[in-house]
Each structure stands twice: as structure tokens, then as C-alpha cells.
Motif scaffolding. Structure first.
Motif, PDB file in Angstrom:
ATOM      1  N   ALA A   1       0.838  -1.200   0.000  1.00 19.12           N
ATOM      2  CA  ALA A   1       0.000   0.000   0.000  1.00 19.12           C
ATOM      3  C   ALA A   1       0.868   1.243   0.000  1.00 19.12           C
ATOM      4  O   ALA A   1       0.635   2.178   0.763  1.00 19.12           O
ATOM      5  N   ASP A   2       1.880   1.276  -0.864  1.00 16.76           N
ATOM      6  CA  ASP A   2       2.732   2.461  -0.894  1.00 16.76           C
ATOM      7  C   ASP A   2       2.126   3.506  -1.828  1.00 16.76           C
ATOM      8  O   ASP A   2       1.145   3.257  -2.521  1.00 16.76           O
ATOM      9  N   GLY A   3       2.713   4.662  -1.856  1.00 18.76           N
ATOM     10  CA  GLY A   3       2.168   5.768  -2.641  1.00 18.76           C
ATOM     11  C   GLY A   3       1.837   6.934  -1.720  1.00 18.76           C
ATOM     12  O   GLY A   3       1.988   6.845  -0.501  1.00 18.76           O
ATOM     13  N   GLY A   4       1.405   8.024  -2.322  1.00 21.09           N
ATOM     14  CA  GLY A   4       1.083   9.212  -1.530  1.00 21.09           C
ATOM     15  C   GLY A   4       2.268  10.127  -1.353  1.00 21.09           C
ATOM     16  O   GLY A   4       2.220  11.081  -0.589  1.00 21.09           O
TER      17      GLY A   4
ATOM     18  N   ARG B   1      -4.070  -2.465 -12.141  1.00 18.78           N
ATOM     19  CA  ARG B   1      -4.243  -2.076 -10.736  1.00 18.78           C
ATOM     20  C   ARG B   1      -4.398  -0.566 -10.676  1.00 18.78           C
ATOM     21  O   ARG B   1      -3.588   0.163 -11.262  1.00 18.78           O
ATOM     22  N   LEU B   2      -5.435  -0.115  -9.982  1.00 23.99           N
ATOM     23  CA  LEU B   2      -5.673   1.321  -9.821  1.00 23.99           C
ATOM     24  C   LEU B   2      -5.489   1.663  -8.349  1.00 23.99           C
ATOM     25  O   LEU B   2      -6.179   1.107  -7.484  1.00 23.99           O
ATOM     26  N   ARG B   3      -4.554   2.542  -8.063  1.00 23.73           N
ATOM     27  CA  ARG B   3      -4.183   2.838  -6.678  1.00 23.73           C
ATOM     28  C   ARG B   3      -4.443   4.309  -6.372  1.00 23.73           C
ATOM     29  O   ARG B   3      -4.100   5.177  -7.170  1.00 23.73           O
ATOM     30  N   HIS B   4      -5.054   4.565  -5.219  1.00 21.97           N
ATOM     31  CA  HIS B   4      -5.262   5.933  -4.743  1.00 21.97           C
ATOM     32  C   HIS B   4      -4.532   6.081  -3.401  1.00 21.97           C
ATOM     33  O   HIS B   4      -4.628   5.194  -2.553  1.00 21.97           O
ATOM     34  N   ALA B   5      -3.871   7.191  -3.219  1.00 19.59           N
ATOM     35  CA  ALA B   5      -3.246   7.468  -1.924  1.00 19.59           C
ATOM     36  C   ALA B   5      -3.404   8.956  -1.616  1.00 19.59           C
ATOM     37  O   ALA B   5      -3.103   9.806  -2.448  1.00 19.59           O
ATOM     38  N   VAL B   6      -3.927   9.228  -0.429  1.00 22.23           N
ATOM     39  CA  VAL B   6      -4.092  10.608   0.034  1.00 22.23           C
ATOM     40  C   VAL B   6      -3.249  10.780   1.270  1.00 22.23           C
ATOM     41  O   VAL B   6      -3.310   9.964   2.196  1.00 22.23           O
ATOM     42  N   GLN B   7      -2.459  11.818   1.276  1.00 23.22           N
ATOM     43  CA  GLN B   7      -1.594  12.046   2.429  1.00 23.22           C
ATOM     44  C   GLN B   7      -1.719  13.498   2.864  1.00 23.22           C
ATOM     45  O   GLN B   7      -1.752  14.406   2.026  1.00 23.22           O
TER      46      GLN B   7
ATOM     47  N   VAL C   1      -6.026   3.162  -0.931  1.00 23.32           N
ATOM     48  CA  VAL C   1      -7.002   2.147  -1.335  1.00 23.32           C
ATOM     49  C   VAL C   1      -6.740   1.786  -2.794  1.00 23.32           C
ATOM     50  O   VAL C   1      -6.331   2.644  -3.589  1.00 23.32           O
ATOM     51  N   ASP C   2      -6.904   0.521  -3.133  1.00 21.47           N
ATOM     52  CA  ASP C   2      -6.763   0.136  -4.544  1.00 21.47           C
ATOM     53  C   ASP C   2      -7.838  -0.862  -4.927  1.00 21.47           C
ATOM     54  O   ASP C   2      -8.604  -1.345  -4.064  1.00 21.47           O
ATOM     55  N   ASP C   3      -7.912  -1.176  -6.211  1.00 17.44           N
ATOM     56  CA  ASP C   3      -8.982  -2.056  -6.677  1.00 17.44           C
ATOM     57  C   ASP C   3      -8.632  -3.531  -6.533  1.00 17.44           C
ATOM     58  O   ASP C   3      -9.359  -4.384  -7.037  1.00 17.44           O
TER      59      ASP C   3
END
Lengths: 73, 359
Positions: free
Chosen positions: A59-62, B212-218, B240-242
């Protein structure tokens, strides 16, 4: 308007309001210019940490940077 | 008069890194866990280009030793080197900053290339900075020449697209907020070709979705406490991802000025994620009609990671060196990483020296 859309709208409006109110003058930026306030990580340090986490966490990223770039999955 | 002095000091402070025409950083990084060891020497350089340009470049070598090609599982030991180089350029034009970069990486069985474009705009007397980062990458995999028992040729390609929005907002003279949203789309070969999964009583090659579709909010806040000369930083990241992975990652940092030019950094990071929808340690059958995807990849399991870190950061001026060399900096960092997966706990360390230079 759905509840999710309302919450999103309010969050964006609140953020813009805060941005509109904040007016820190250049001569008030002494503390903001400290290195620890700008970033406490050098590019190489952050890059290595991101690389290590990317190969151990799914769950990396951001970080605003494209990860991956290696076959360590 | 006092106001003028403050203005001059603030101008000099805000232009800190620009006093030199460039910086060269040499760093050694080390990572060790039960079955994997990584040593990574690297160099980073920054050059001012005229009054408005900034060029950055880096190169590194990853030396990886692991108990198996599918790192973490029992198998044949291997040693491998990965070479990476990259460069980026940013140009400032009034309130705008824009540029791009590229990065390439090569190891015996994997090549990767990524190009990126970045744009920033500074608003409200530079109290608000909005950024947009776009990147595209192409990876290729081939087991030709790899240290593996698998003799059948394996080839694959992976395309990566990243869109990232960022905002940085000065809230008070000692408080800054920051946020980033990343959207990443991956398409292509995402398996580890050396990983085998127990399915229906046999070992089957791993198979995962092709996209793969990945979302990240920081988001984070950073503040300075003048009374104690302490910087506090807190952040939270949601992912979160699919594939069904949901991650939560809070992090806190305390940076304490021990004496002028010597800072101690203390960090704590907690990461928890759920498992991918299709993750299992063993599958009842390998039939693709029943189990389209097979993976026992620990990264896709439910996991918790805790990281405790300490860093010391010292300027050469602390030991009486003056002038440009007095701005040379040394860093030493140690991290202990508690991992709930079979990888076991890990230690990581880095040492670095950074020199300013003129050319």
C-alpha cells in the motif's frame, strides 16, 4: 447532492477559506525557512525508504513520486 | 532598523540552499532482515542553472543478497546488483515552476524507465503552493541471465501512469500544512515470476490481475516551537486500490535542535493494511475458473509495520569550520522496523555527507 459530495465540497471550501485567510509576510518566515520546516529528509534518504517500503508493503504511494522501478515485488 | 535586519535575515534564511551553486551528497544505506540484505551507495547532486533553474541528478547501486529470488521464501541464495540513474530540471518563472525528469534502472532480469513532468504555482504571496506531477513508466522483465532454477523463458511488460496533486499552505509563521493525492494506474505483468503458490496440492506460478488502480491521500502538519527549538511533524496517509488493499499510515516526527547546527530527529511510523481480496496462503484448487488469481505475496496480506527511527544531523560549522565548507553536513540514521509478516523485523541505517560547492 449526495452526502459524500457535500462533505467533499465543505472540505474544499474550508481549505480554500484557510488559504485565503493566511497571509504570512516574507519577513515573518524566519522559522518557516528552517531546514526542518521545509523538509527533514534528503532526496536520497527518502528514495531509499520509499524503495524499501515499496518492496515490503502493498500500500505504498502518496509521496507524489512514481514508485516501483525494480523487480523486487 | 530592526525590521530591516529581520528582513535581511529572513531573505538570507529563505535563500539558504541558493548560497551555494550546488550540493553534492554521498550516502550509504543499509537494510537487513532475516533473509534479505541490501546495501546501497548513492550520490545526489544539485546544480543551480542560472538564476532560475535547478538541475538534480542521482545515481545508485543496489546490492541485494537474499535467501531466494522470491525474497523471503526458502530457496536458492542469490546476489544481485541494480543500477539506477536519474535527472530532473525545474525552472522558475515568476510564480510558476515547471520542469521534468527521467529515471532508469537496470538489473539482470528487470529494466525500468520513468519520465515525469512537474508544474507548480505559488499563490497568495507564496503562502499557497499547488503542484501537479505526471509520470509514465515502462518496465520490462526477462529471466534471461537471472540467477534462478526456472529455465523456461519469462518475459513481461508493465506500464505505469501517475497523476499527483499536491498543496502546501503556510498557516502561520510557525505552521505549515501539506497534502498530496496520488492516482497510479498499472497495466501489465505484475507477478513475481519466481514466486510459487500452493494451490490444489501443487505449486503454481503466481497470477494477479493485469491492471491495478491505486489511490493514496496524504496530509500533514509541521510546526516549529521557538521556545524549545523543536519542530513537530505529523502526517496521515490513506491508501485504497482495486485489489482490495486498504492502508492507514500515521507518522510523527520530532526534530530537536540540541545546539545550533546539531539536530536530533525521532520518528515513529505505523502502517496497517488489509489483504488483497484474492490473497490466500494456500488455495483449494488451481483451476482458473474457480481461482483466477493466486498469490501468497506477504505484501498483499494483512500486515502491520512499525518503524522507530533516530537521526542526527550536524553542520561542519559546529566544529569551528567556517565559510562555505562550514555548510557541509553529515547525517547518521538508524531505524528499527517491526514487521508482522514472515520477513521478520528489520534494521536500516544510513550515513551521508553533503558538500556545497561553486562552479
Amino acid at each position: 447532492m449526495s452526502r459524500r459530495a457535500r462533505v467533499t465540497f465543505l472540505a474544499v471550501a474550508a481549505a480554500l477559506s484557510v488559504a485565503a485567510c493566511a497571509r504570512v509576510k516574507p519577513y515573518q518566515r524566519e522559522h518557516l525557512a528552517r531546514r526542518a520546516m521545509v523538509s527533514d529528509e534528503q532526496p536520497g534518504e527518502a528514495r531509499f525508504q520509499q524503495h524499501a517500503r515499496g518492496s515490503r508493503e502493498g500500500a505504498d504511494g502518496g509521496t507524489g513520486e512514481a514508485g516501483g522501478g525494480c523487480g523486487c515485488n | 532598523m530592526r525590521l530591516q535586519l529581520i528582513l535581511i535575515a529572513a531573505t538570507l534564511a529563505s535563500a539558504g540552499p541558493a548560497r551555494a551553486d550546488g550540493e553534492l551528497s554521498v550516502r550509504g544505506a543499509y537494510y537487513k532482515e532475516r533473509s534479505t540484505r541490501v546495501e546501497q551507495p548513492m550520490m545526489d547532486a544539485r546544480f543551480d542553472v542560472g538564476e532560475q533553474g535547478e538541475l538534480r541528478a542521482h545515481m545508485l547501486v543496489d546490492s541485494i543478497s537474499s535467501a531466494s529470488v522470491a525474497a523471503g521464501a526458502a530457496g536458492t541464495p542469490f546476489d544481485e546488483k541494480r543500477y539506477e540513474g536519474g535527472a530532473s530540471y525545474l525552472h522558475t518563472l515568476d510564480i510558476f515552476r515547471f520542469g521534468g525528469g527521467a529515471r532508469a534502472s537496470s538489473e539482470p532480469d528487470y529494466k525500468s524507465a520513468i519520465a515525469s513532468l512537474r508544474g507548480e504555482v505559488a499563490l497568495a504571496q507564496r503562502n499557497t503552493i499547488l503542484g501537479l506531477n505526471l509520470a509514465g513508466g515502462r518496465d520490462t522483465l526477462s529471466n534471461e541471465g537471472a540467477q534462478s532454477d526456472i529455465v523456461d523463458p519469462i518475459e513481461g511488460r508493465l506500464w505505469t501512469a501517475l497523476g499527483s496533486l499536491s498543496v502546501s499552505q503556510v498557516l502561520t509563521p510557525v505552521l505549515v500544512a501539506q497534502g498530496t493525492y496520488d492516482l497510479v494506474y498499472l497495466s501489465g505483468f505484475q507477478e513475481n515470476p519466481y514466486r510459487s503458490v500452493s494451490a490444489g496440492g501443487t505449486l503454481e506460478p503466481e497470477r494477479v490481475p493485469a491492471t491495478r488502480l491505486r489511490h493514496a491521500v496524504q496530509g500533514g502538519l509541521r510546526t516549529f516551537l521557538p521556545m524549545t527549538r523543536t519542530t513537530l511533524a505529523g502526517s496521515y496517509r490513506f491508501y485504497v486500490d482495486d485489489w482490495g488493499v486498504i492502508g492507514n499510515t500515521p507518522e510523527v516526527r520530532v526534530i530537536q535542535e540540541i545546539v545550533p547546527d546539531l539536530d536530533a530527529h525521532l520518528r515513529y511510523r505505523l502502517h496497517h493494511q488489509t489483504a488483497a481480496d484474492f490473497y490466500e496462503t494456500t488455495y483449494p484448487t488451481a483451476d482458473p475458473a474457480v481461482e483466477p488469481y493466486l498469490t501468497d505475496d506477504a505484501k498483499l496480506s494483512e500486515l502491520t509495520t512499525q518503524t522507530i527511527g533516530l537521526k542526527l544531523d550536524v553542520l561542519a560549522s559546529l566544529v569551528g569550520i567556517h565559510g562555505q565548507l562550514g555548510q557541509a553536513r553529515a547525517e547518521a540514521m538508524f531505524e528499527y522496523i517491526i514487521q508482522s509478516t514472515y520477513f521478520g523485523n528489520a534494521v536500516a541505517a544510513q550515513i551521508a555527507v553533503t558538500f556545497p560547492f561553486r562552479y
